[in-house]
Write a protein that holds these residues in place. Sequence first.
Motif, PDB file in Angstrom:
ATOM      1  N   ALA A 311       0.833  -1.209   0.000  1.00 12.02           N
ATOM      2  CA  ALA A 311       0.000   0.000   0.000  1.00 12.02           C
ATOM      3  C   ALA A 311       0.865   1.255   0.000  1.00 12.02           C
ATOM      4  O   ALA A 311       0.566   2.223  -0.708  1.00 12.02           O
ATOM      5  CB  ALA A 311      -0.926  -0.004   1.213  1.00 12.02           C
ATOM      6  N   MET A 312       1.952   1.253   0.790  1.00 17.87           N
ATOM      7  CA  MET A 312       2.833   2.421   0.817  1.00 17.87           C
ATOM      8  C   MET A 312       3.576   2.579  -0.506  1.00 17.87           C
ATOM      9  O   MET A 312       3.789   3.696  -0.983  1.00 17.87           O
ATOM     10  CB  MET A 312       3.826   2.313   1.976  1.00 17.87           C
ATOM     11  CG  MET A 312       3.183   2.477   3.342  1.00 17.87           C
ATOM     12  SD  MET A 312       4.379   2.783   4.671  1.00 17.87           S
ATOM     13  CE  MET A 312       5.175   1.177   4.776  1.00 17.87           C
ATOM     14  N   GLY A 313       3.958   1.449  -1.124  1.00 11.98           N
ATOM     15  CA  GLY A 313       4.629   1.531  -2.418  1.00 11.98           C
ATOM     16  C   GLY A 313       3.693   1.975  -3.521  1.00 11.98           C
ATOM     17  O   GLY A 313       4.051   2.801  -4.362  1.00 11.98           O
ATOM     18  N   ARG A 314       2.473   1.444  -3.528  1.00 10.54           N
ATOM     19  CA  ARG A 314       1.500   1.821  -4.556  1.00 10.54           C
ATOM     20  C   ARG A 314       1.141   3.294  -4.455  1.00 10.54           C
ATOM     21  O   ARG A 314       0.935   3.965  -5.483  1.00 10.54           O
ATOM     22  CB  ARG A 314       0.236   0.957  -4.417  1.00 10.54           C
ATOM     23  CG  ARG A 314      -0.780   1.204  -5.515  1.00 10.54           C
ATOM     24  CD  ARG A 314      -1.945   0.237  -5.441  1.00 10.54           C
ATOM     25  NE  ARG A 314      -2.727   0.378  -4.217  1.00 10.54           N
ATOM     26  CZ  ARG A 314      -3.838  -0.306  -3.973  1.00 10.54           C
ATOM     27  NH1 ARG A 314      -4.272  -1.207  -4.848  1.00 10.54           N
ATOM     28  NH2 ARG A 314      -4.503  -0.131  -2.849  1.00 10.54           N
ATOM     29  N   GLY A 315       1.095   3.799  -3.223  1.00  9.01           N
ATOM     30  CA  GLY A 315       0.806   5.215  -3.032  1.00  9.01           C
ATOM     31  C   GLY A 315       2.034   6.101  -3.180  1.00  9.01           C
ATOM     32  O   GLY A 315       1.963   7.305  -2.977  1.00  9.01           O
ATOM     33  N   LYS A 316       3.173   5.478  -3.531  1.00 11.38           N
ATOM     34  CA  LYS A 316       4.443   6.188  -3.741  1.00 11.38           C
ATOM     35  C   LYS A 316       4.860   6.982  -2.505  1.00 11.38           C
ATOM     36  O   LYS A 316       5.417   8.068  -2.599  1.00 11.38           O
ATOM     37  CB  LYS A 316       4.364   7.077  -4.985  1.00 11.38           C
ATOM     38  CG  LYS A 316       4.102   6.267  -6.253  1.00 11.38           C
ATOM     39  CD  LYS A 316       4.047   7.110  -7.497  1.00 11.38           C
ATOM     40  CE  LYS A 316       3.756   6.234  -8.719  1.00 11.38           C
ATOM     41  NZ  LYS A 316       3.650   7.010  -9.964  1.00 11.38           N
ATOM     42  N   ILE A 317       4.544   6.390  -1.341  1.00 13.48           N
ATOM     43  CA  ILE A 317       5.029   6.938  -0.072  1.00 13.48           C
ATOM     44  C   ILE A 317       6.453   6.455   0.156  1.00 13.48           C
ATOM     45  O   ILE A 317       7.303   7.180   0.644  1.00 13.48           O
ATOM     46  CB  ILE A 317       4.103   6.516   1.082  1.00 13.48           C
ATOM     47  CG1 ILE A 317       2.715   7.147   0.889  1.00 13.48           C
ATOM     48  CG2 ILE A 317       4.683   6.930   2.430  1.00 13.48           C
ATOM     49  CD1 ILE A 317       1.686   6.677   1.897  1.00 13.48           C
ATOM     50  N   TYR A 459      -5.998   8.718  -5.255  1.00  9.60           N
ATOM     51  CA  TYR A 459      -6.595   7.595  -5.986  1.00  9.60           C
ATOM     52  C   TYR A 459      -5.839   6.286  -5.722  1.00  9.60           C
ATOM     53  O   TYR A 459      -6.442   5.230  -5.524  1.00  9.60           O
ATOM     54  CB  TYR A 459      -6.606   7.870  -7.495  1.00  9.60           C
ATOM     55  CG  TYR A 459      -7.104   6.698  -8.291  1.00  9.60           C
ATOM     56  CD1 TYR A 459      -8.457   6.362  -8.300  1.00  9.60           C
ATOM     57  CD2 TYR A 459      -6.218   5.889  -9.006  1.00  9.60           C
ATOM     58  CE1 TYR A 459      -8.905   5.256  -9.003  1.00  9.60           C
ATOM     59  CE2 TYR A 459      -6.650   4.783  -9.706  1.00  9.60           C
ATOM     60  CZ  TYR A 459      -8.002   4.470  -9.706  1.00  9.60           C
ATOM     61  OH  TYR A 459      -8.457   3.375 -10.381  1.00  9.60           O
ATOM     62  N   LEU A 460      -4.498   6.364  -5.700  1.00 10.89           N
ATOM     63  CA  LEU A 460      -3.689   5.161  -5.522  1.00 10.89           C
ATOM     64  C   LEU A 460      -3.904   4.521  -4.149  1.00 10.89           C
ATOM     65  O   LEU A 460      -3.872   3.303  -4.015  1.00 10.89           O
ATOM     66  CB  LEU A 460      -2.205   5.502  -5.702  1.00 10.89           C
ATOM     67  CG  LEU A 460      -1.770   5.865  -7.137  1.00 10.89           C
ATOM     68  CD1 LEU A 460      -0.348   6.393  -7.134  1.00 10.89           C
ATOM     69  CD2 LEU A 460      -1.881   4.636  -8.038  1.00 10.89           C
ATOM     70  N   ILE A 461      -4.129   5.340  -3.127  1.00  9.08           N
ATOM     71  CA  ILE A 461      -4.293   4.801  -1.773  1.00  9.08           C
ATOM     72  C   ILE A 461      -5.756   4.585  -1.407  1.00  9.08           C
ATOM     73  O   ILE A 461      -6.112   3.549  -0.837  1.00  9.08           O
ATOM     74  CB  ILE A 461      -3.637   5.756  -0.739  1.00  9.08           C
ATOM     75  CG1 ILE A 461      -2.131   5.830  -0.966  1.00  9.08           C
ATOM     76  CG2 ILE A 461      -3.939   5.300   0.697  1.00  9.08           C
ATOM     77  CD1 ILE A 461      -1.416   6.794  -0.048  1.00  9.08           C
TER      78      ILE A 461
END
Length: 466
Positions: A311-317, A459-461
């Motif tokens: 989730a953190m990677g998909r949200g580019k955190i 949107y990503l998160i």
Amino acid sequence: MGRAGFFCLAFGAMIGVGWVTAMGPWLQTAGPMGAAIAFAIGGLLMLFIGFCYAEVTAMLPVSGGEVAYAYKAFGTSKSFLVGWFLSFGYLSVSAFEAISVGKILSYLFPAIDKWPLYAINGETIFGSHLLLAFVFVALITWINYVGVQNSIRFQVYLTIVFLLIVVSVGAIGFWEGQVSNLQPLFAKGADNTVIGGIIAVFATVPFWLVGFDTIPQGAEEAKDSVTPRMIGILILVSIVAAVLFYILLIFSTSMVTNWPSIVGSDLFTAKAFELAFQSRFLVNGILVAILIGLLTSWNGFFLAGSRVLFAMGRGKIIAPAMGNSHEKYKTPYNAVLFSGIITFISALLGRGAMIAFVDVGSLCIAAAFLGVSFSYLRLKKAFPDQPRPYLAPGGRLTGYIAVGGSILILLAITLPASPAALKWPLEWAILLALSILGTIFWLMSKQSREKTTREERDYLILERFK
């Protein structure tokens, strides 16, 4: 995932092997009644935290759970803190299970203690145990690599078998045991007080009861027949079931023999039943249950930890590569492989680090619970009109209790005068290594974070729930 899958994911993750590997330390520290009181108080606190989870999970049923709640409530940096502590709380459990494999199998087959390599905290690390850890880490990693359906099917079948065995063993303990064996009901902790003993066990309860929060990690993968409200209710049901499980096993095991005489045994529960009934068949049944409990707990936390990183990677955190999905299996394969590598590296610390992983994992999990409790309160205030399929009883008061309880656990683990304080140097070294690794991930991901617009990250998160 269906209802049974969600319940078995959470309950299987919560029960694990603590009822065997840690039963001795619980009784030695607090006694049967003291340990039961610690679990009852800790369980009540977890229930209030569970109410917060149930509401926000039903409100935002997306992968990554806590990452999404903190992001919507407070933004990117707070979301990272919650997600990082949570993922490594999960991986601490994963490391605990990887080390436990060798410990349990050496009880069954003492001859496997081969190739001594080095020692940590006075405990020898055997090459054979590391080989076992590697094989089981590879198995769990592979199961999660090839798809959530395989992982959940594995979880459901093992949890059913586990419950059949443990319920039978617990019933035998109550039927054949003697109430007089519970004496002394209380033991004195490291500070030589009964209250200190209860506090010491209470501070670790988040580690033993964490697992209900694996449900939010899979909320995005729920079947259509499982409503967001039902997901919230399953969180609460799993907490109550696990608390009752631990308390009943504490009393059942303590009743079968004179517990103070064997409290230092490696696998206290197995030893107690072996001495009481002189039945190798019964002991082997317990050991099979231990292995099954280990695998269900391990699989649940491994799945959840990899989903938080995803989730953190998909949200580019953090590094976007963590948010990649496998083209064929549709799984977060980079996050799964990273979790497997970290688990095995941690297992290299051996038995001498088992309690360290319990203590550091409890701190990480309590920090994440604090973040979710604050997120619950913030979302109540900032988004009062957002649809909430499940409403927590008590409203904001429930959130304040959850915040206060989480802070209490953190203080019990960090204050030097506390009987449950982290121990120097190993436990603080693990926490320091975790903090340094998190800082590196945060700094290395700065460029990708800055290139991502708020609208895109929403949107990503949060997907359609933004």
